[in-house]
Design a protein around this motif. Structure first.
Motif, PDB file in Angstrom:
ATOM      1  N   ALA A 162      -2.109  35.146  47.772  1.00  0.00           N
ATOM      2  CA  ALA A 162      -1.979  35.048  49.224  1.00  0.00           C
ATOM      3  C   ALA A 162      -2.475  33.711  49.746  1.00  0.00           C
ATOM      4  N   ASP A 163      -3.358  33.071  48.982  1.00  0.00           N
ATOM      5  CA  ASP A 163      -3.901  31.780  49.405  1.00  0.00           C
ATOM      6  C   ASP A 163      -3.535  30.719  48.372  1.00  0.00           C
ATOM      7  N   GLU A 223     -12.184  43.169  46.691  1.00  0.00           N
ATOM      8  CA  GLU A 223     -11.561  41.918  47.140  1.00  0.00           C
ATOM      9  C   GLU A 223     -11.956  41.627  48.589  1.00  0.00           C
ATOM     10  N   THR A 224     -11.860  42.658  49.411  1.00  0.00           N
ATOM     11  CA  THR A 224     -12.226  42.509  50.820  1.00  0.00           C
ATOM     12  C   THR A 224     -13.703  42.172  50.977  1.00  0.00           C
ATOM     13  N   SER A 261      -9.012  46.617  46.130  1.00  0.00           N
ATOM     14  CA  SER A 261      -8.906  46.094  47.502  1.00  0.00           C
ATOM     15  C   SER A 261     -10.264  46.046  48.179  1.00  0.00           C
ATOM     16  N   ASP A 292      -3.791  37.818  55.669  1.00  0.00           N
ATOM     17  CA  ASP A 292      -3.772  38.790  54.571  1.00  0.00           C
ATOM     18  C   ASP A 292      -5.127  39.444  54.393  1.00  0.00           C
ATOM     19  N   ASP A 293      -6.201  38.719  54.707  1.00  0.00           N
ATOM     20  CA  ASP A 293      -7.537  39.317  54.593  1.00  0.00           C
ATOM     21  C   ASP A 293      -7.749  40.409  55.640  1.00  0.00           C
ATOM     22  N   ASN A 347     -14.556  38.578  50.068  1.00  0.00           N
ATOM     23  CA  ASN A 347     -14.026  37.620  51.045  1.00  0.00           C
ATOM     24  C   ASN A 347     -14.744  37.727  52.391  1.00  0.00           C
ATOM     25  N   ILE A 348     -15.189  38.939  52.760  1.00  0.00           N
ATOM     26  CA  ILE A 348     -16.008  39.056  53.976  1.00  0.00           C
ATOM     27  C   ILE A 348     -17.299  38.269  53.775  1.00  0.00           C
ATOM     28  N   ARG A 402      -5.631  43.383  54.378  1.00  0.00           N
ATOM     29  CA  ARG A 402      -6.188  44.062  53.205  1.00  0.00           C
ATOM     30  C   ARG A 402      -7.488  44.782  53.549  1.00  0.00           C
ATOM     31  N   CYS A 403      -8.250  44.206  54.471  1.00  0.00           N
ATOM     32  CA  CYS A 403      -9.494  44.841  54.898  1.00  0.00           C
ATOM     33  C   CYS A 403      -9.190  46.180  55.562  1.00  0.00           C
ATOM     34  N   VAL A 461      -6.620  48.082  55.034  1.00  0.00           N
ATOM     35  CA  VAL A 461      -6.166  49.009  53.990  1.00  0.00           C
ATOM     36  C   VAL A 461      -7.356  49.545  53.183  1.00  0.00           C
TER      37      VAL A 461
END
Lengths: 216, 196
Positions: free
Chosen positions: B70-71, B118-119, B115, A130-131, B122-123, A134-135, A137
């Motif tokens: 998602a997690d 969020e991305t 998004s 999902d990461d 998480n990166i 989403r990345c 997108v």
């Protein structure tokens, strides 16, 4: 709490001295409108401590070659036409811009280069399917909006699917879901496996009948 | 002859670029790793999906069908980091050619910015930590029945960043920089979807 403080309007009035002091410190800025509101003051000091990174040059967004705008109803109808089980579609905007297909292909290539440049590798929970989706997108919209797309966000989202058949390097699995990218380009609906860059038109996607939901 | 070779060499990038024209490289601040809240033992505080759901109910969100994670396991974000996350998002957008404070003057989709944040977090977690926990930054879509700050109560859909912090869920609108605890957000009973 450092950068942000929550407070109600009445409390603001009662503590105006504190508020002024905090404002002078740049910690909080009140907003005199409806509901409980706190303005977050960007922490520029913390930002300045971050090193700079340079992303690979992305393909220029082809605004003049982009397609029209696709409503959510039209997207749902397209799924209904191609799949046996049309997925639920979650959305914020009622319509999305269909990007030029050549740009999409170039962007997909760029996204693979981006992963390499950032050394992004699969890690359970922290950076998983999902990461990746989403990345893709997030950056697709960033490049499009930054490239002058003024009509709104583009038709790119991520979807969860039961990965019953192998696709794009992902082995078939009878249990558990998988996240992939969905794009409505000027040429139609396409599925992209963001971990490998494999792209297929929705009618050719082997798991087209096992979508769970689409998030645009 | 040398001039001719130079001429063709100079043309080559242009020819290649015609099929795939590339913009300038985007230079931006590195992806931001927020501070994490700590538990009584000084360890990063973990939160599972069940507790996240409970926090949503405490925040006034009805039902559970509109929540999707998602997690399965996350680490709680320290609210001290919200200023950094806001600053990073504005700077990253500016690097990419987007004036975030003006974004609502055009057709606006808050999911784009949620998004991106969020991305980004998480990166950062994937690159700079050995943790096995996801960062609980996501998107909340709701109906604006009641006004909130400068945003009207016009019945339109809108999307915000939502972050699980030690103070509870925080709702954040990047262009206006408005934020509120979910429990204090006036449209918390009008949530259509929350995705982490």
């Amino acid at each position: 709490m450092g950068g942000v403080t929550h407070r109600r309007a009445a409390a603001d009035r009662a503590r105006s001295g504190w508020r002024i002091a905090l404002l002078m410190l740049g910690a909080v800025a009140p907003c005199g409108a409806s509901g409980t509101v706190t303005l977050i003051v960007p922490d520029l000091a913390a930002l300045s401590r971050l090193p700079s990174i340079t992303l690979p040059p992305s393909p220029v967004y082809a605004r003049d070659r982009a397609g029209g705008v696709w409503s959510v109803d039209e997207i749902a109808a397209e799924f209904g036409r191609i799949t046996d089980r049309p997925p639920a579609i979650n959305f914020n905007r009622p319509a999305f811009v269909r990007p030029d297909h050549r740009w999409l292909v170039a962007f997909n290539d760029w996204f693979m280069r981006l992963q390499k440049a950032l050394k992004l590798a699969y890690r359970d929970e922290v950076w998983d399917c999902d990461d990746f989706a989403r990345c893709f997108v997030a950056f697709a919209n960033m490049v499009a909006l930054g490239g002058g797309e003024t009509r709104g966000s583009i038709c790119v989202g991520w979807a969860t699917v039961a990965n019953l058949r192998a696709f794009g390097g992902q082995a078939a699995s009878s249990g558990g879901g998988h996240a992939i990218v969905i794009v409505g380009s000027a040429d139609g609906l396409f599925v992209i496996e963001p971990q490998s860059g494999k792209m297929a038109a929705l009618p050719d996607y082997p798991n087209r009948d096992s979508f769970v939901e689409v998030n645009l | 002859m040398r001039c001719l070779v130079s001429f063709w060499l100079a043309l080559l990038p242009g020819v290649a670029g015609a099929a795939d024209p590339r913009g300038p490289a985007i230079t931006m601040p590195d992806f931001p790793l927020p501070k994490f809240a700590t538990d009584r033992y000084g360890q990063a505080e973990e939160i599972g999906v069940i507790r996240l759901l409970r926090e949503l109910h405490r925040g006034g969100v009805r039902g559970s069908g509109n929540f999707e994670a998602a997690d399965s396991d996350y680490v709680v974000v320290s609210s001290d980091s919200l200023g950094l996350l806001s600053a990073w998002l504005e700077a990253a957008c500016k690097s990419g050619g987007i004036q975030l404070p003006l974004a609502r003057l055009r057709p606006y989709d808050g999911t784009v910015y949620a998004s991106l944040l969020e991305t980004a977090t998480n990166i950062a977690a994937a690159r700079h930590t050995q943790r096995t926990l996801a960062v609980p930054v996501g998107v909340m879509i709701c109906t604006r029945r009641k006004p909130w700050g400068t945003l009207p109560g016009d019945g339109e859909r809108d999307a915000y960043v939502i972050i699980a912090t030690e103070r509870g869920f925080v709702v954040f609108d990047p262009p206006t920089r408005q934020s509120a605890l979910l429990a204090d957000y006036p449209n918390n009973s009008e949530v259509l979807k929350i995705r982490l």
